[in-house]
Design an enzyme around this catalytic site. Sequence first.
Site, short mmCIF file in Angstrom:
data_model
loop_
_atom_site.label_atom_id
_atom_site.label_comp_id
_atom_site.label_asym_id
_atom_site.label_seq_id
_atom_site.Cartn_x
_atom_site.Cartn_y
_atom_site.Cartn_z
N LYS A 72 12.52 17.71 -13.55
CA LYS A 72 13.73 17.21 -14.22
C LYS A 72 14.42 18.32 -15.01
O LYS A 72 15.65 18.46 -14.97
CB LYS A 72 13.36 16.04 -15.15
CG LYS A 72 12.92 14.79 -14.38
CD LYS A 72 12.28 13.74 -15.27
CE LYS A 72 11.74 12.59 -14.43
NZ LYS A 72 11.02 11.57 -15.24
N GLN A 126 8.63 10.66 -21.10
CA GLN A 126 7.91 10.61 -19.83
C GLN A 126 6.72 9.64 -19.92
O GLN A 126 5.89 9.75 -20.82
CB GLN A 126 7.44 12.01 -19.44
CG GLN A 126 6.76 12.09 -18.08
CD GLN A 126 7.71 11.77 -16.92
OE1 GLN A 126 8.88 12.16 -16.92
NE2 GLN A 126 7.21 11.03 -15.93
N ASP A 134 16.98 6.80 -19.05
CA ASP A 134 16.15 6.12 -18.04
C ASP A 134 16.60 4.68 -17.82
O ASP A 134 16.13 4.03 -16.89
CB ASP A 134 14.68 6.14 -18.48
CG ASP A 134 13.94 7.36 -17.95
OD1 ASP A 134 14.30 7.84 -16.85
OD2 ASP A 134 13.03 7.85 -18.64
#
Length: 291
Positions: free
Chosen positions: A52, A96, A119
């Site tokens: 990412k 994460q 997200d």
Amino acid sequence: MQLLDGRALSGQLQQKLARVTETLKQQDKPLPHLVAILVGNDAASHTYVRSKIKACERVGIRSTLIRLEENVSEFSLTDTISRLNADPSVHGILLQLPLPPHLPADVLTHHIAPEKDVDGFHFINAGKMLKGLPCPLPATPYGILLLLEHYRIETSGKHCVIVGRSDIVGRPLSVLLSRNHYPGNCTVTLCHSKSENLSDHCRSADLLIAAIGKPNFIQASMVKPGATVIDVGINRIADSSHPGSFRLVGDVDFNAVAPICSHITPVPGGVGPMTIAALLLNTFYVAGYPQ
Ligand code: NDP
């Protein structure tokens, strides 16, 4: 059979975003800034976060990686998120997952300010998605929609069977694909580990999406000839040709299923790169630059 090449499409989208970054620079506008928080030493999480951050570098936007010890306290992590929420130079925050067992993922995810939730996991954004309001969409479902759109896969009126009901993949996909929208307008069946007659459900799918986390779970006998098959699974299995190393396989037995379906995503190179592209699009979105 046509391969749905997520790697190629993700590359195209990233090139487009790199051009947007150049324009922002010329206009002296602030560049999107993504902060990723990585807790502990989970090998797969390290790999995902690294890819990412690299993707941010490729498109020329700012990124910061905050690494925290495995034993970081909930208080300390909450404080880190609060600081990022309050920092106007930070547009997007990514925590994460999975977190170590002592940290409540739900509570911490919901501590991220919804307007910085790249997200799309915050319940405010989940609610907006449900109501069809503008919001960052969960990256993997969003990436799958982009793939279906790019390859002009007909979804209207089709039976979509999703195997796996997680909050990050299966459940949001069931909402998105049942919307009165393209891609969407599907009749959706959402299956899980308690579903009876799973093979029958799968065999009735025009669009079959596997998000289970079990290598090669979907066999050819579970697929309707001519179906479109999307394989979300990323499973590490021992690589017999290179002892001590592993290789990635999906939830679909690709070699058996590919010859009978109309379209299929490979693993790797299908949904994974699209998730990255969707995350980047969300980062531009939360920075105020919807694409
Ligand atoms: P979860 O473990 O959260 O969910 C798995 C789902 O599969 C659950 O709903 C579970 O049912 C269901 N399931 C498990 N076993 C069976 C079975 N025998 N029959 C039917 N359903 C079953 O996984 P995630 O959604 O987080 O991830 C799924 C896979 O996708 C993983 O391989 C993950 O690595 C991958 N992934 C890939 C991404 C990408 O970018 N390509 C992004 C995110 C995930 P129940 O709810 O009843 O337990």
